[in-house]
Each structure stands twice: as structure tokens, then as C-alpha cells.
Design a protein around this motif. Sequence first.
Motif, PDB file in Angstrom:
ATOM      1  N   LYS A  13       8.093  -2.994   5.502  1.00 36.61           N
ATOM      2  CA  LYS A  13       6.959  -2.083   4.859  1.00 36.61           C
ATOM      3  C   LYS A  13       7.134  -2.184   3.373  1.00 36.61           C
ATOM      4  N   GLU A  14       8.428  -1.960   2.868  1.00 37.34           N
ATOM      5  CA  GLU A  14       8.694  -1.876   1.254  1.00 37.34           C
ATOM      6  C   GLU A  14       8.379  -3.103   0.786  1.00 37.34           C
ATOM      7  N   LEU A  15       8.958  -4.204   1.579  1.00 38.58           N
ATOM      8  CA  LEU A  15       8.357  -5.476   0.903  1.00 38.58           C
ATOM      9  C   LEU A  15       7.051  -5.912   0.904  1.00 38.58           C
ATOM     10  N   ASP A  16       6.335  -5.506   1.985  1.00 39.94           N
ATOM     11  CA  ASP A  16       4.857  -5.890   2.050  1.00 39.94           C
ATOM     12  C   ASP A  16       4.244  -5.088   0.719  1.00 39.94           C
ATOM     13  N   VAL A  17       4.647  -3.831   0.458  1.00 37.34           N
ATOM     14  CA  VAL A  17       4.000  -3.157  -0.458  1.00 37.34           C
ATOM     15  C   VAL A  17       4.164  -3.964  -1.951  1.00 37.34           C
ATOM     16  N   PHE A  18       5.544  -4.264  -2.259  1.00 34.54           N
ATOM     17  CA  PHE A  18       5.679  -4.732  -3.568  1.00 34.54           C
ATOM     18  C   PHE A  18       5.044  -5.976  -3.585  1.00 34.54           C
ATOM     19  N   LEU A  19       5.112  -7.082  -2.487  1.00 36.49           N
ATOM     20  CA  LEU A  19       4.210  -8.200  -2.541  1.00 36.49           C
ATOM     21  C   LEU A  19       2.674  -7.943  -2.824  1.00 36.49           C
ATOM     22  N   LYS A  20       2.210  -7.088  -2.154  1.00 41.07           N
ATOM     23  CA  LYS A  20       0.774  -6.513  -2.531  1.00 41.07           C
ATOM     24  C   LYS A  20       0.525  -6.079  -3.939  1.00 41.07           C
ATOM     25  N   ILE A  21       1.350  -5.169  -4.386  1.00 39.60           N
ATOM     26  CA  ILE A  21       1.339  -5.002  -5.898  1.00 39.60           C
ATOM     27  C   ILE A  21       1.440  -6.360  -6.841  1.00 39.60           C
ATOM     28  N   ALA A  22       2.330  -6.904  -6.409  1.00 33.56           N
ATOM     29  CA  ALA A  22       2.461  -8.334  -7.436  1.00 33.56           C
ATOM     30  C   ALA A  22       1.347  -9.283  -7.246  1.00 33.56           C
ATOM     31  N   GLY A  23       0.446  -8.956  -6.057  1.00 30.16           N
ATOM     32  CA  GLY A  23      -0.727  -9.827  -5.685  1.00 30.16           C
ATOM     33  C   GLY A  23      -0.226 -11.301  -5.202  1.00 30.16           C
ATOM     34  N   LYS A  24       1.018 -11.230  -4.329  1.00 31.53           N
ATOM     35  CA  LYS A  24       1.503 -12.383  -3.624  1.00 31.53           C
ATOM     36  C   LYS A  24       1.298 -12.092  -2.167  1.00 31.53           C
TER      37      LYS A  24
END
Length: 266
Positions: free
Chosen positions: A165-176
Motif C-alpha cells: 500500500k505504501e509503495l502504491d501511494v508513493f508511485l501514485k504521488i510520483a505519477g508512475k
Amino acid sequence: MKTLNLIKKLSFVAIVIFFVIHFFEGISFGATNPTRPEPPTPPIPPINIQIGEGREGFLNAIRIVLLLTILTLAPSLLMLITSFTRIVIVLFLLRQAIGVVQVPPNQVLIGLALFLSIYIMRPALEQSYNSAYKPYAEGKIDEIVFIKQAFEPFRKFMLNQVGEKELDVFLKIAGKSRPSNPSEIGADVLIPAFIISEIKKGFEIGFLIYIPFIIIDIVIASILIAMGIIFVPPIILSVPFKLIAFVLADGWTLLVNSLVVSFNVK
């Protein structure tokens, strides 16, 4: 009385004259004594930093700046990309749950967390030393390859511990989007996701640690209320019971073993 005051004044004047004479004698001695030894001047080793000229000199200067920056941030970075964060959070929450705010002191808890982190991260440290430092010391690789190979064991460790979940959140923030190969996840996404995941797991373990100590607090408070003792804070009587229960259960050994096993180092 007049004679006594006169004696006091004369004594004060004599003391002032004595200090003035000695003061000027010291100045004249320092100015006229040619044999007074001079203090030795410590040798200063020569410092020679040659940057060079042109494009190569500019690149060397940039490399030096980057290396100094990495060395400055290395202690904080090593604490954030290792097991230190989770361990130190659990230890501080344990102390808070027992109710002894200053025992063990902060230095002891941080030292224990540091040595446990070294034990847990030993495989990654050895791999980083063998694959990065040795070739760099022998001049087989440059600084860029050294940093990449030194970071790779820590990347694998973080990938094994980071939450989805944390990984998906920061991928979404980075637009990746989520890459098919986990090794393609950049450090700018992996490191903050790992830190948040470790804080979350530390709080989860701390919550489980709090439960038995809260039960002891509730039991002691209920007994005091039943006995009509309402002016004595329950924490005064519950702290000794929590300490003896933790010691009899061999709490430190169980906690350390559970922390080490929770990382599942591969």
C-alpha cells in the motif's frame, strides 16, 4: 575610629601600588628579556588540492562536492534505510507502556537499536562491502558504479520489507505506474515508502505491547476503587507490577527475538 580608617586607607593604597609595580615589571620583562623562549609553532602539513582546468577539472570538483554531501548524509540515510527505525520505535513505546519514562535512558535504547540493526543488516553490509567497496578501493570501478552497487543490497532489503500500500501511494504521488520488475523501482519512491512502512509496523508492534500493560493498569485501578482508595494514582502501584511481570516473562529476550524474526532477512 579615625586611626582605624586611616590604617585601612593606607593598606588599600599599598596593595594597589604593589599590583601596579608587579604589572609594569611583567611588561618590561616581556619586552626586554631577549632570552625568553618562544613557544614552538606546530608544523602545518601542506594541503594541496588540484582541481585542474577545463571540463575534466570541473567534473572532478563536482565529484568532490557530491562525495562530501553523501558522507554528510550517510549516518541519517543508513538509519532510514535499515531496520533501525522500527526497532527504536518499538523500544521507546515499550518504555512508555511500562510507565518508566527515563529508564532505560535514551542512550541505552538507541545503542541497543543500533547493534540490533547491525546484526540484522550484516548480510547486506557484507555484500555491499564485497561488491562495491573492494572493487572501488582497487580502482576497478568509479564513484557512480560504487554508489549503485553499494545501494543494491539495501534495495533488496527494503523491497522485502516495504508494504504494498505504501509503495502504491508513493508511485501514485510520483505519477508512475507499478513496474513489472521490482528492481526498476527508483530510490526516490522506495525509500520514503519503506520509511512509512517501518513506522507503521513499529506502531503495530507497540500497540500489541501496550495491551498487557493496560490490563495491569485497569486491574490495579479497579482494586483501588473497590478499596475506596481514590486519592492514590493507580500508576504508582501498577509500575512495580508491570516491571516484575515483564522481568518474570523474560520480556527483553522475547521482544528482541520477535523484532529480529519480524524482518525475515533473506
